[in-house]
Design a protein around this motif. Sequence first.
Motif, mmCIF file in Angstrom:
data_model
loop_
_atom_site.group_PDB
_atom_site.id
_atom_site.type_symbol
_atom_site.label_atom_id
_atom_site.label_comp_id
_atom_site.label_asym_id
_atom_site.label_seq_id
_atom_site.Cartn_x
_atom_site.Cartn_y
_atom_site.Cartn_z
ATOM 1 N N GLN A 2 0.805 -1.220 0.000
ATOM 2 C CA GLN A 2 0.000 0.000 0.000
ATOM 3 C C GLN A 2 0.839 1.272 0.000
ATOM 4 O OE1 GLN A 2 -3.310 0.108 2.688
ATOM 5 N NE2 GLN A 2 -3.777 -2.051 2.367
ATOM 6 N N VAL A 3 1.970 1.254 0.685
ATOM 7 C CA VAL A 3 2.825 2.445 0.709
ATOM 8 C C VAL A 3 3.335 2.733 -0.702
ATOM 9 C CG1 VAL A 3 4.936 3.480 1.630
ATOM 10 C CG2 VAL A 3 3.472 2.104 3.126
ATOM 11 N N ARG A 4 3.749 1.714 -1.400
ATOM 12 C CA ARG A 4 4.234 1.882 -2.780
ATOM 13 C C ARG A 4 3.109 2.396 -3.693
ATOM 14 N NH1 ARG A 4 5.378 -2.763 -6.603
ATOM 15 N NH2 ARG A 4 6.033 -1.652 -8.438
ATOM 16 N N LEU A 5 1.907 1.861 -3.514
ATOM 17 C CA LEU A 5 0.772 2.324 -4.316
ATOM 18 C C LEU A 5 0.449 3.784 -4.019
ATOM 19 C CD1 LEU A 5 -1.560 1.905 -6.280
ATOM 20 C CD2 LEU A 5 -2.902 0.997 -4.361
ATOM 21 N N ILE A 6 0.422 4.145 -2.748
ATOM 22 C CA ILE A 6 0.128 5.530 -2.360
ATOM 23 C C ILE A 6 1.170 6.467 -2.954
ATOM 24 C CG2 ILE A 6 0.049 7.108 -0.382
ATOM 25 C CD1 ILE A 6 -1.227 4.657 1.166
ATOM 26 N N LYS A 7 2.433 6.066 -2.902
ATOM 27 C CA LYS A 7 3.510 6.878 -3.475
ATOM 28 C C LYS A 7 3.309 7.049 -4.980
ATOM 29 C CE LYS A 7 8.477 7.283 -3.844
ATOM 30 N NZ LYS A 7 9.777 6.662 -3.746
ATOM 31 N N ALA A 8 2.964 5.955 -5.673
ATOM 32 C CA ALA A 8 2.761 6.021 -7.124
ATOM 33 C C ALA A 8 1.581 6.923 -7.477
ATOM 34 C CB ALA A 8 2.537 4.616 -7.687
ATOM 35 N N VAL A 9 0.500 6.821 -6.717
ATOM 36 C CA VAL A 9 -0.667 7.669 -6.968
ATOM 37 C C VAL A 9 -0.308 9.136 -6.724
ATOM 38 C CG1 VAL A 9 -2.991 8.265 -6.161
ATOM 39 C CG2 VAL A 9 -2.373 5.863 -6.519
ATOM 40 N N PRO A 25 -11.629 1.737 8.272
ATOM 41 C CA PRO A 25 -12.164 1.686 9.632
ATOM 42 C C PRO A 25 -12.129 0.287 10.263
ATOM 43 C CG PRO A 25 -13.729 2.747 8.143
ATOM 44 C CD PRO A 25 -12.575 2.294 7.321
ATOM 45 N N ASN A 26 -12.181 -0.754 9.439
ATOM 46 C CA ASN A 26 -12.128 -2.118 9.981
ATOM 47 C C ASN A 26 -10.700 -2.606 10.179
ATOM 48 O OD1 ASN A 26 -14.879 -2.466 10.145
ATOM 49 N ND2 ASN A 26 -15.040 -3.237 8.064
ATOM 50 N N ASN A 27 -9.728 -1.761 9.878
ATOM 51 C CA ASN A 27 -8.330 -2.168 10.003
ATOM 52 C C ASN A 27 -7.515 -1.143 10.793
ATOM 53 O OD1 ASN A 27 -6.250 -4.051 9.425
ATOM 54 N ND2 ASN A 27 -5.436 -2.656 7.888
ATOM 55 N N VAL A 28 -8.182 -0.357 11.630
ATOM 56 C CA VAL A 28 -7.472 0.646 12.411
ATOM 57 C C VAL A 28 -6.437 -0.050 13.285
ATOM 58 C CG1 VAL A 28 -7.680 2.406 14.199
ATOM 59 C CG2 VAL A 28 -9.380 2.273 12.380
ATOM 60 N N GLY A 29 -5.205 0.408 13.177
ATOM 61 C CA GLY A 29 -4.109 -0.213 13.908
ATOM 62 C C GLY A 29 -3.464 -1.365 13.159
ATOM 63 N N GLY A 30 -4.014 -1.710 12.012
ATOM 64 C CA GLY A 30 -3.476 -2.821 11.231
ATOM 65 C C GLY A 30 -2.223 -2.454 10.453
ATOM 66 N N MET A 31 -2.013 -1.163 10.245
ATOM 67 C CA MET A 31 -0.822 -0.707 9.531
ATOM 68 C C MET A 31 0.200 -0.252 10.571
ATOM 69 S SD MET A 31 -0.598 1.959 6.359
ATOM 70 C CE MET A 31 -1.368 0.858 5.189
ATOM 71 N N THR A 32 1.431 -0.619 10.361
ATOM 72 C CA THR A 32 2.465 -0.286 11.342
ATOM 73 C C THR A 32 2.705 1.223 11.393
ATOM 74 O OG1 THR A 32 4.291 -0.446 9.763
ATOM 75 C CG2 THR A 32 3.643 -2.489 10.914
ATOM 76 N N ILE A 33 3.186 1.677 12.543
ATOM 77 C CA ILE A 33 3.532 3.094 12.719
ATOM 78 C C ILE A 33 4.570 3.499 11.685
ATOM 79 C CG2 ILE A 33 4.577 4.774 14.303
ATOM 80 C CD1 ILE A 33 1.786 3.985 15.182
ATOM 81 N N SER A 34 5.501 2.617 11.411
ATOM 82 C CA SER A 34 6.555 2.892 10.430
ATOM 83 C C SER A 34 5.956 3.197 9.055
ATOM 84 C CB SER A 34 7.501 1.689 10.347
ATOM 85 O OG SER A 34 8.356 1.808 9.253
ATOM 86 N N LYS A 35 4.984 2.397 8.632
ATOM 87 C CA LYS A 35 4.349 2.626 7.330
ATOM 88 C C LYS A 35 3.530 3.915 7.336
ATOM 89 C CE LYS A 35 4.268 -2.076 5.627
ATOM 90 N NZ LYS A 35 3.483 -3.212 5.194
ATOM 91 N N LEU A 36 2.831 4.168 8.442
ATOM 92 C CA LEU A 36 2.063 5.408 8.533
ATOM 93 C C LEU A 36 2.975 6.626 8.446
ATOM 94 C CD1 LEU A 36 -0.523 4.402 11.296
ATOM 95 C CD2 LEU A 36 -0.984 4.759 8.858
ATOM 96 N N LYS A 37 4.154 6.544 9.068
ATOM 97 C CA LYS A 37 5.124 7.651 8.992
ATOM 98 C C LYS A 37 5.627 7.829 7.561
ATOM 99 C CE LYS A 37 6.789 7.689 13.762
ATOM 100 N NZ LYS A 37 7.920 7.417 14.663
#
Length: 169
Positions: A2-9, A25-37
Amino acid sequence: NQVRLIKAVAESLPEGYKLYVKEHPNNVGGMTISKLKQIKALPKVKLVSPYVHSHDLIKASEQIVTINSTVGWEGLLYGKQAVVFGTPFYEISDLVWKSNSIEEANSTISKALKKNTWNEETLLRFINALKESTHPGLAVFQGSYRKEAMSSENLKLISQGIAKELEWK
């Protein structure tokens, strides 16, 4: 990725555009802090709280970009076109731009921004087709929906819908 896709978009957006990203909303906390940063640090990207109502974001947007979310469908209902990277149910409506890979993100988004495919008549025909071909029951068996989806009442509804479709065909 997802990070790569977001960057490409984000990289495919023309000057003056910004990509708003929020966790599902059904995956809150499912993404690591590192990826969110990583996402938050991307130019042209604004990471928003997962608790911001999607409809507020949709109303303020020009276009929706999603992997497979109902946000794309909701966008269509608001008169926005959508670019999808997954295979949501509304993809067959001819109202969305489909990107089959991250590598296609730039060309798909560029085309979508130049030519709006949203059409009220097509949307109404698609809604009618959905209404005619859907049956009661919850078919999402993950996250917070799992308990309700696995209830005997819901499974009976799904079974009845399948039986009805098999009879029709």
